[in-house]
Design a protein around this motif. Structure first.
Motif, mmCIF file in Angstrom:
data_model
loop_
_atom_site.group_PDB
_atom_site.id
_atom_site.type_symbol
_atom_site.label_atom_id
_atom_site.label_comp_id
_atom_site.label_asym_id
_atom_site.label_seq_id
_atom_site.Cartn_x
_atom_site.Cartn_y
_atom_site.Cartn_z
ATOM 1 N N LEU A 30 0.280 4.799 -7.885
ATOM 2 C CA LEU A 30 -0.365 3.764 -8.828
ATOM 3 C C LEU A 30 -1.867 3.324 -8.338
ATOM 4 O O LEU A 30 -1.989 3.235 -7.276
ATOM 5 C CB LEU A 30 0.432 2.568 -8.673
ATOM 6 C CG LEU A 30 1.905 2.455 -9.338
ATOM 7 C CD1 LEU A 30 2.632 1.243 -8.957
ATOM 8 C CD2 LEU A 30 2.026 2.956 -10.615
ATOM 9 N N LYS A 31 -2.789 3.293 -9.346
ATOM 10 C CA LYS A 31 -4.066 2.819 -8.956
ATOM 11 C C LYS A 31 -3.995 1.193 -8.648
ATOM 12 O O LYS A 31 -3.283 0.580 -9.189
ATOM 13 C CB LYS A 31 -4.697 3.085 -10.110
ATOM 14 C CG LYS A 31 -5.179 4.465 -10.256
ATOM 15 C CD LYS A 31 -6.162 4.665 -11.144
ATOM 16 C CE LYS A 31 -6.322 6.090 -11.541
ATOM 17 N NZ LYS A 31 -7.119 6.464 -12.602
ATOM 18 N N LYS A 32 -4.734 0.450 -7.727
ATOM 19 C CA LYS A 32 -4.716 -0.706 -7.576
ATOM 20 C C LYS A 32 -5.256 -1.520 -8.837
ATOM 21 O O LYS A 32 -6.042 -1.044 -9.591
ATOM 22 C CB LYS A 32 -5.768 -1.083 -6.272
ATOM 23 C CG LYS A 32 -5.356 -0.855 -5.026
ATOM 24 C CD LYS A 32 -6.243 -1.407 -4.022
ATOM 25 C CE LYS A 32 -5.617 -0.914 -2.601
ATOM 26 N NZ LYS A 32 -6.436 -1.449 -1.680
ATOM 27 N N ASN A 33 -4.350 -2.520 -9.158
ATOM 28 C CA ASN A 33 -4.935 -3.360 -10.276
ATOM 29 C C ASN A 33 -6.337 -3.572 -10.180
ATOM 30 O O ASN A 33 -6.950 -4.026 -9.304
ATOM 31 C CB ASN A 33 -3.870 -4.602 -10.497
ATOM 32 C CG ASN A 33 -2.778 -4.129 -10.865
ATOM 33 O OD1 ASN A 33 -2.345 -3.069 -11.250
ATOM 34 N ND2 ASN A 33 -1.766 -5.159 -10.619
ATOM 35 N N ASP A 37 0.783 -1.225 0.015
ATOM 36 C CA ASP A 37 0.081 -0.003 -0.102
ATOM 37 C C ASP A 37 0.737 1.182 -0.003
ATOM 38 O O ASP A 37 0.386 2.203 -0.597
ATOM 39 C CB ASP A 37 -0.910 0.155 1.138
ATOM 40 C CG ASP A 37 -2.002 -1.114 1.157
ATOM 41 O OD1 ASP A 37 -2.463 -1.518 -0.013
ATOM 42 O OD2 ASP A 37 -2.685 -1.672 2.248
ATOM 43 N N ARG A 89 2.325 1.617 -3.380
ATOM 44 C CA ARG A 89 1.421 2.175 -4.345
ATOM 45 C C ARG A 89 1.241 3.791 -4.257
ATOM 46 O O ARG A 89 1.198 4.526 -5.283
ATOM 47 C CB ARG A 89 -0.093 1.265 -4.269
ATOM 48 C CG ARG A 89 0.197 0.202 -5.060
ATOM 49 C CD ARG A 89 -1.266 -0.608 -4.777
ATOM 50 N NE ARG A 89 -1.162 -1.786 -5.602
ATOM 51 C CZ ARG A 89 -2.031 -2.971 -5.333
ATOM 52 N NH1 ARG A 89 -2.829 -2.876 -4.230
ATOM 53 N NH2 ARG A 89 -1.766 -3.838 -6.186
ATOM 54 N N THR A 90 1.270 4.075 -2.953
ATOM 55 C CA THR A 90 0.575 5.545 -2.621
ATOM 56 C C THR A 90 1.986 6.348 -3.063
ATOM 57 O O THR A 90 1.717 7.524 -3.733
ATOM 58 C CB THR A 90 0.643 5.588 -1.254
ATOM 59 O OG1 THR A 90 -0.500 4.689 -0.603
ATOM 60 C CG2 THR A 90 0.235 7.305 -0.728
#
Length: 193
Positions: free
Chosen positions: A81-84, A73, A76-77
């Protein structure tokens, strides 16, 4: 000055950015593959013992340095990046058919599912979860599909031998067989891409 083999292996795995076969590392370091695997196992344990943000995954005969799942997490932050997007039910079904029966043709998959799967195969190929594994020696030379190292990584598997067992087929009293749903097999090993 003597070479620090642990540091050398760590540097090679970091620089490669993709799975590297133990045999290739052994060739570079001029040592036996078994010793390389032993050293990598030691590195894995070291990372685990200090709750490191990185880990080394074993993928068949290869190894890859990755970020630890616990920090997904924050990574990604940081990278914004957006969650897949999760895989659709159809994609999960096709993926299960390929994983358990590979190599398989599109026609085989469609026979099992009963519907066209061209779009799903294209999507799974783009996500590098499946790949072409050659052609069948039959008229028309249909493509054969199989899973990838990325599939193993996404599902947290070391090899295809780690796939959960498929449930036994039940034979009802009327003599016809119930079809096993692929969801039952996938429930044993859910994934987050």
């Amino acid at each position: 000055m003597a070479m620090n083999y642990n540091a050398a292996i760590e540097a090679m795995l970091f620089a490669a950015g993709e799975p590297v076969e133990a045999e290739k590392i052994a060739t570079v370091l001029e040592m036996k593959s078994e010793k390389v695997v032993e050293l990598i196992t030691s590195l894995q344990q070291e990372y685990e013992s200090r709750n490191s943000g990185i880990c080394i995954l074993k993928l068949g005969d290869s190894f890859q340095m990755c970020s630890a799942k616990a920090y997904l997490d924050v990574i990604r932050t940081l990278l914004e990046l957006k969650k897949n997007t999760p895989l659709s039910q159809a994609a999960l079904e096709v993926l299960a058919i390929v994983a358990y029966n590979q190599p398989v043709t599109k026609a085989f998959i469609e026979q099992v599912r009963g519907v066209d799967c061209s779009g799903v195969l294209r999507s799974l190929t783009e996500k590098a979860l499946i790949e072409e594994k050659g052609r069948l020696d039959l008229p028309g030379r249909p493509l054969l599909y199989g899973s990838t190292e990325n599939f193993l990584r996404c599902f947290g598997l070391e090899s295809l031998d780690d796939l959960p067992e498929l449930p036994e087929k039940e034979v009802p009293n009327d003599g016809s067989e119930n079809q096993i749903t692929l969801n039952e097999a996938l429930e044993h090993n859910p994934t987050e891409e």
